[in-house]
Design an enzyme around this catalytic site. Structure first.
Site, PDB file in Angstrom:
ATOM      1  N   TYR A  20       8.675   4.988   8.918  1.00 55.94           N
ATOM      2  CA  TYR A  20       8.489   3.895   9.866  1.00 55.94           C
ATOM      3  C   TYR A  20       8.689   2.528   9.241  1.00 55.94           C
ATOM      4  O   TYR A  20       9.027   1.565   9.905  1.00 55.94           O
ATOM      5  CB  TYR A  20       7.066   3.978  10.434  1.00 55.94           C
ATOM      6  CG  TYR A  20       6.032   4.020   9.325  1.00 55.94           C
ATOM      7  CD1 TYR A  20       5.590   2.837   8.737  1.00 55.94           C
ATOM      8  CD2 TYR A  20       5.552   5.236   8.832  1.00 55.94           C
ATOM      9  CE1 TYR A  20       4.704   2.859   7.686  1.00 55.94           C
ATOM     10  CE2 TYR A  20       4.653   5.267   7.788  1.00 55.94           C
ATOM     11  CZ  TYR A  20       4.232   4.077   7.214  1.00 55.94           C
ATOM     12  OH  TYR A  20       3.356   4.110   6.167  1.00 55.94           O
ATOM     13  N   ILE A  64       0.818  -1.216   0.000  1.00 51.10           N
ATOM     14  CA  ILE A  64       0.000   0.000   0.000  1.00 51.10           C
ATOM     15  C   ILE A  64       0.851   1.266   0.000  1.00 51.10           C
ATOM     16  O   ILE A  64       0.727   2.116  -0.861  1.00 51.10           O
ATOM     17  CB  ILE A  64      -0.981   0.022   1.196  1.00 51.10           C
ATOM     18  CG1 ILE A  64      -1.975  -1.147   1.111  1.00 51.10           C
ATOM     19  CG2 ILE A  64      -1.733   1.349   1.225  1.00 51.10           C
ATOM     20  CD1 ILE A  64      -2.894  -1.263   2.324  1.00 51.10           C
ATOM     21  N   ASP A  93      -0.392  14.013  14.942  1.00 55.10           N
ATOM     22  CA  ASP A  93      -0.104  13.984  13.508  1.00 55.10           C
ATOM     23  C   ASP A  93      -1.378  13.799  12.694  1.00 55.10           C
ATOM     24  O   ASP A  93      -1.410  13.027  11.744  1.00 55.10           O
ATOM     25  CB  ASP A  93       0.906  12.874  13.192  1.00 55.10           C
ATOM     26  CG  ASP A  93       1.516  13.021  11.797  1.00 55.10           C
ATOM     27  OD1 ASP A  93       1.490  14.138  11.248  1.00 55.10           O
ATOM     28  OD2 ASP A  93       1.991  12.020  11.250  1.00 55.10           O
TER      29      ASP A  93
END
Lengths: 295, 406
Positions: free
Chosen positions: B26, B21, B152
Site C-alpha cells: 500500500y 516504521i 486481514d
C-alpha cells in the site's frame, strides 16, 4: 451500515435543517456574488433532473446499477453545498462522482471507461483521465472522506415485508425513492423517513399504468391521511392506508418529517412539467465557456 | 477559479516526522508528532502514506478502490478497540491517513516472548492473553455490527498501546458486506494472509462471511498461547496464471492438527469449489490419517509453555480449549460469532478480563523500532517491496534489511 445510521457521518455532518441548508448556500453564493448574478441558473430541481439524465447516459452503457447512480447524485449534491457550481465544470464533477460512487458501491469502473462515456455525453470536454483523478481529490476533500451513503432502498426492503406491499406498490415506492435524489431531501432527512414517505405515497396514490400520475385528489387524500396520523386518530377510508396511518401514529416516526417529504416530492412532480433540457444545458455551457472551466 | 485541486492542509505543516516504521504494498507508515500540540511531543501518530498506483506517477490516475474503502471506513468507524483515525490529508497526488500511535502490536509482543528479554522463551501471561482476546473481540463485534468484515486479521495488524489497549488496525482489506453489488469473491481474489485464512476461503468459497474473521481470531489465540503460528503453511503463488491456485500446503497444515473436515460436520463442504482437491491431500501424508487433534495440540502447548495444570486465572485452562475449538470450527455457519465468543465461560470464569492487557504484568516490552533514514514523508522513496508470499514479520524479522531499503 443500517444498524449505525445514527452514528454515521451522514447523520452527523450531512443532514441539515432547511434553514441551515439555505444559509450554507447563501454563504456560498455571497462569496461569488458577481458570477452568480452574471450567470443565472435554472431551478435547482431542473438542474438535478438534467444531471440525473447525464449521469444515466454515462451509466447505462457501463451497466452501472441504480444504487451507485444514487450515491453519485448524493456526492454531487453534497459537493455543491461546499463549492459554488459556477466555479466548476459540472460535466467533470458528474463523471468523477460516478467514478467514485462505483468504487464505493463495489462495482468499480475503469477511469478510462468513465472518461470515454463522459466525452460521449458532452460534445466537447476534458480528454484526460488525470482531470477525473484530480477532481476526485477535490470531491473527497470537500466531503471530508465521508463517502459511505445510507440509502432508503434498504429500509424499503424491510418495510416491504412488514406491510406486504404488492409488486406494483413496491416498484412505485422504489421509483419515488429514485426521484427524491432530484430534491434536497437526501440532505434533509434520514433514509428511513424517505422510505416510509415513498411507501406511503405508493400505497395512497396507487400505481397506474402510466406510471406515477400525481393527481390533486390523491395528493389531498395523502396529506389528509397524514394529518389524521398526526392527530393520532385513524379516520382513513381505505384499509391499507388505514393500517399504515395507524402504524405511523403509533410508531416513533416523525410524522412532520413525512409530511415535509411528501410536499417536497409533490412539488418536484409539479415543477417537472416545466423542465427543459436545453435551458439547463445552455445555461451551464454559458458559464463553463465564459470562465474557461472546460479545458 | 476552479483550476485543479488545492491542498487545504499540508502534512509537513501539521506533523513532524520522527521516522519510518514499515512498508507494504500500500505504501509506507511513519511515526510522527504534532507540531501544534503542547508540549510538542505529547501526542504521537502513525501516518500511512499511500503510494501512487504506478511508481513515480506524476499525474493523477484515480485512487485505488482499496484506498477509497479504507479512507471511507476509517472516517466512519469509531470504537475504543479499533485504531482511531485522526484525519485524512490529500496533498499533491498523495493520500495520508493519520492514525493514533500504538507502541506495540501482537507480532512484536509474540516475538518478544519467543526470544525473551533475558530469561529466554517465556509464555505470555494467561491474563494478558485473556484481555487481548476480550478487547479484540469487542472491536470485532463493533465492526461486524456495522457490516464491516476485516478480512486481514493477523498479529501484525492488532495494535496494542502502551496503556494496554488493543486496537484493530489496517482496514486496507476491509469491506462492507451488506448486499454487495458484486459477489464478494469477484472483487479481490486473494484475501487474508495465508496462515490465518479460513478453510472455506482455502476451499474457494464465493460467499464467505464475517466468520472468516473469527477463524483468524482462533489462529491468533493459538499463536498467543504457543508463540508460533498454529498453521504455518507455504503459500502457492499465482505464477502469473489467472486462476488462484489451491493452497494445498496450508490446507494440509490445518488437517494435520484438526483432521479432515467431514460433510457430517460441515454440510456444505461438498459444494466448495476446491472440495475435490481435498481427497488428494491424503496421498503420501501419514499425519493426515492420524491427525494430532486440537486437544492434544492444546495440552502440549500448555505444558510446553508451563501454564499451571487445571483451571484458574493463571492458565487458559479447559475453558480456553473450548473457546479455541469453537473458533477453529470448520463449518463457518457453526463457528462462534464475535458476539457469542464474548459470552464464553473463558471470559467469565476466574474474574473479568482486564481492559488493560498489561495489568499485573511485569514484562517490559520494547518500543517500536523507528528508522531515521527516511523521514521525509513528502519525498520518501517507495521501495517496490510487496507483501506477497508469507505474512510479513517485517518489523522485527529483518530490521537490518529494512534499513537499507530506506
Amino acid at each position: 451500515m443500517a444498524s449505525s445510521y445514527w452514528d454515521s457521518t451522514q447523520k452527523k455532518f450531512w443532514t441539515f435543517s432547511k434553514p441551515q441548508l439555505a444559509l450554507e448556500r447563501k454563504r456560498l453564493e455571497d462569496s461569488e456574488r458577481n458570477v452568480v448574478n452574471m450567470y443565472p441558473l435554472p431551478d435547482r430541481r431542473h438542474l438535478s433532473i438534467y444531471f440525473y439524465h447525464q449521469l444515466s447516459k454515462m451509466a447505462r452503457p457501463l451497466g452501472i446499477r441504480q444504487q451507485a447512480l444514487a450515491t453519485a447524485q448524493v456526492y454531487v449534491r453534497r459537493f455543491y453545498v461546499r463549492v459554488e457550481i459556477r466555479r466548476t465544470n459540472p460535466a467533470l464533477v458528474l463523471a468523477t462522482a460516478l467514478y467514485l460512487a462505483c468504487k464505493m458501491e463495489e462495482c468499480p469502473q475503469h477511469i478510462r471507461m468513465v472518461l470515454a462515456e463522459a466525452r460521449h455525453c458532452w460534445d466537447t470536454s476534458f480528454n484526460d483521465i488525470s482531470k477525473i483523478g484530480e477532481c476526485e481529490f477535490t470531491l473527497i476533500s470537500e466531503m471530508n472522506s465521508q463517502l459511505i451513503i445510507h440509502h432508503p432502498y434498504r429500509s424499503l426492503a424491510e418495510l416491504q415485508s412488514q406491510f406486504q406491499l404488492t409488486q406494483e406498490e413496491n416498484s412505485l415506492a422504489w421509483s419515488i425513492i429514485n426521484d427524491h435524489y432530484l430534491t434536497d431531501l437526501p440532505l434533509l432527512h434520514a433514509p428511513h423517513v424517505i422510505a416510509i414517505t415513498a411507501m406511503f405515497l405508493a400505497v395512497v396514490l396507487k400505481p397506474t399504468q402510466g406510471g406515477l400520475q400525481v393527481h390533486a385528489a390523491g395528493v389531498a387524500s395523502a396529506l389528509q391521511a397524514l394529518g389524521n396520523a398526526r392527530g393520532g386518530a385513524g379516520q382513513g377510508t381505505q384499509n391499507r392506508v388505514q393500517k399504515l396511518v395507524d402504524w405511523l401514529a403509533e410508531s416513533t416516526v416523525d410524522i412532520e418529517a413525512v409530511v415535509e417529504c411528501t410536499q417536497e416530492l409533490i412539488s418536484l412532480y409539479e415543477i417537472w412539467d416545466s423542465y427543459a433540457e436545453k435551458t439547463c444545458k445552455d445555461q451551464i455551457a454559458k458559464f463553463v465557456k465564459a470562465r474557461g472551466l472546460e479545458k | 477559479m476552479f483550476t485543479g485541486y488545492n491542498t487545504k492542509k499540508r502534512v509537513n505543516e501539521r506533523y513532524k516526522i520522527i521516522g519510518f516504521i514499515s512498508s507494504g504494498t500500500y505504501g509506507r507508515v511513519y511515526k510522527a508528532e504534532s507540531r501544534n500540540a503542547n508540549p510538542p511531543n505529547s501526542k504521537l501518530f502513525a501516518i500511512k502514506k499511500f503510494k501512487p498506483d504506478k511508481e513515480g506517477e506524476l499525474q493523477y490516475s484515480g485512487i485505488s478502490q482499496s484506498a477509497i474503502r479504507e479512507m471511507a471506513l476509517c472516517t466512519e468507524l469509531a470504537h475504543p478497540n479499533v485504531v482511531h483515525t485522526v484525519e485524512i490529508i490529500l496533498e499533491e497526488k498523495c493520500i495520508f491517513i493519520v492514525f493514533e500511535y500504538a507502541e506495540h502490536d501482537l507480532l512484536q509482543i509474540i516475538h518478544h516472548h519467543n526470544t525473551g528479554g533475558q530469561g529466554g522463551r517465556q509464555a505470555i501471561p494467561a491474563r494478558t492473553i485473556k484481555s487481548i482476546l476480550w478487547q479484540l473481540l469487542q472491536g470485532l463485534v463493533y465492526l461486524h455490527r456495522n457490516w464491516v468484515m476485516h478480512r486481514d486479521l493477523k498479529p501484525a495488524n492488532i495494535m496494542v498501546t502502551s496503556a494496554g489497549k488493543v486496537k484493530i488496525g489496517d482496514l486496507g482489506l476491509a469491506r462492507l458486506f451488506y448486499k454487495p453489488l458484486q459477489s464478494l469473491f469477484s472483487g479481490d481474489k486473494v484475501v487474508v494472509t495465508i496462515w490465518y485464512r479460513a478453510p472455506e476461503l482455502l476451499l474457494g468459497s464465493r460467499h464467505y462471511t464475517p466468520a472468516v474473521d473469527l477463524w483468524a481470531v482462533g489462529c491468533i489465540f493459538a499463536e498467543l498461547l504457543s508463540l508460533r503460528p498454529i498453521f504455518k503453511g507455504e503459500e502457492a503463488k499465482m505464477d502469473g496464471k489467472k486462476t488462484v491456485p489451491f493452497q494445498r500446503n496450508q490446507m494440509q497444515k490445518i488437517v494435520e492438527i484438526m483432521g479432515m473436515p467431514s460433510k457430517e460436520r460441515w454440510p456444505l463442504l461438498t459444494s466448495m469449489p476446491e472440495f475435490p482437491q481435498l481427497s488428494s491431500l491424503a496421498a503420501g501424508n501419514a499425519r493426515f490419517h492420524r491427525p494430532q487433534g486440537l486437544e492434544n495440540w492444546y495440552q502440549g502447548c500448555l505444558k510446553n509453555n508451563q501454564y499451571p495444570p487445571g483451571s484458574g486465572p493463571d492458565t487458559p485452562g479447559p475453558e480456553g480449549f473450548d473457546l479455541l475449538q469453537q473458533l477453529l470450527e470448520y463449518d463457518p455457519q457453526k463457528r462462534l460469532t464475535a458476539d457469542k465468543a464474548l459470552l464464553h465461560p473463558y471470559f467469565t470464569s476466574h474474574g473479568n478480563p482486564s481492559e488493560n492487557c498489561f495489568e499485573d504484568s511485569k514484562i517490559k516490552y520494547p518500543v517500536r523500532r523507528v528508522s531515521q533514514e527516511d523521514n521525509d514523508i513528502r519525498t520518501g522513496s517507495l521501495p517496490g517491496t510487496k507483501r506477497s508470499g508469507l505474512p510479513d514479520d517485517s518489523l522485527i524479522g529483518r530490521p537490518a534489511k529494512r534499513l537499507k531499503e530506506g
